[in-house]
Design an enzyme around this catalytic site. Structure first.
Site, PDB file in Angstrom:
ATOM      1  N   HIS A  35      33.178  53.236  53.021  1.00  0.00           N
ATOM      2  CA  HIS A  35      31.893  53.918  52.889  1.00  0.00           C
ATOM      3  C   HIS A  35      31.233  53.969  54.269  1.00  0.00           C
ATOM      4  CE1 HIS A  35      31.209  53.181  48.301  1.00  0.00           C
ATOM      5  NE2 HIS A  35      32.470  53.517  48.569  1.00  0.00           N
ATOM      6  N   GLU A  45      28.348  52.971  55.454  1.00  0.00           N
ATOM      7  CA  GLU A  45      27.728  51.736  55.930  1.00  0.00           C
ATOM      8  C   GLU A  45      28.788  50.716  56.358  1.00  0.00           C
ATOM      9  OE1 GLU A  45      25.017  53.388  52.624  1.00  0.00           O
ATOM     10  OE2 GLU A  45      27.167  53.261  53.032  1.00  0.00           O
ATOM     11  N   CYS A  48      28.065  48.231  49.703  1.00  0.00           N
ATOM     12  CA  CYS A  48      27.473  48.405  51.032  1.00  0.00           C
ATOM     13  C   CYS A  48      26.258  47.501  51.222  1.00  0.00           C
ATOM     14  CB  CYS A  48      27.102  49.869  51.248  1.00  0.00           C
ATOM     15  SG  CYS A  48      28.550  50.942  51.342  1.00  0.00           S
TER      16      CYS A  48
END
Length: 157
Positions: free
Chosen positions: A54, A56, A87
């Site tokens: 992801h 992040e 995240c």
């Protein structure tokens, strides 16, 4: 805690570019320390076949590599959307000092990225989760913790 709109716009621009270039989902993140960008990340789940990639998490990995540390104390995370549970946990583990997000979890859900079920799953007892979860060999697993407690060279985190 006010945040700087220019860094949020950079995260949003990363998210949009990620979609328009076909690299991945509509998510971008920027990590800032002392008013300077340390690292950025975009959602690379489909590009890298990595469900943990992801925006992040990618930004955290990049920041840690650049700074040579696993702790990002004093760093702020600007993310184009409210962090998912994974995240959010990664941001906390990295010890970042602030989180600023653009879109909300509800906005993400409307676009097909609904993580509400993850929040619900974490709160369920192990035997009620959708993925069977059982404790196994707990006593044997203690040896790893004992080794850690006794290891003189351990680095606390």
């Amino acid at each position: 805690m006010a945040g700087d709109p220019k860094f949020m716009q950079q995260a949003i621009d990363l998210a949009t570019a990620n979609v328009l270039t076909g690299r991945g989902g509509p998510f971008g993140a920027v990590i800032v320390r002392n008013g300077e960008v340390v690292a950025t990340g975009s959602n690379m789940v489909t590009a890298s076949n990595d469900p943990t990639a992801h925006a992040e998490v990618t930004a955290i990995r990049n920041a840690c590599t650049r700074l040579g540390t696993f702790l990002l104390e004093g760093c702020e995370v600007y993310t184009s959307c409210e962090p998912c549970p994974m995240c959010l946990a990664a941001i906390y583990w990295a010890r970042c000092s602030a989180i600023y997000f653009g879109g909300t979890a509800a906005d993400a859900a409307e676009a097909g990225f609904d993580d509400a079920f993850l929040y619900a799953e974490v709160q369920r007892p192990h035997d009620q989760r959708s993925i069977p979860t059982r404790n196994l060999l707990r006593e044997a697993a203690q040896s790893s913790f004992t080794a850690w407690r006794n290891y003189a060279g351990r680095i606390e985190y």
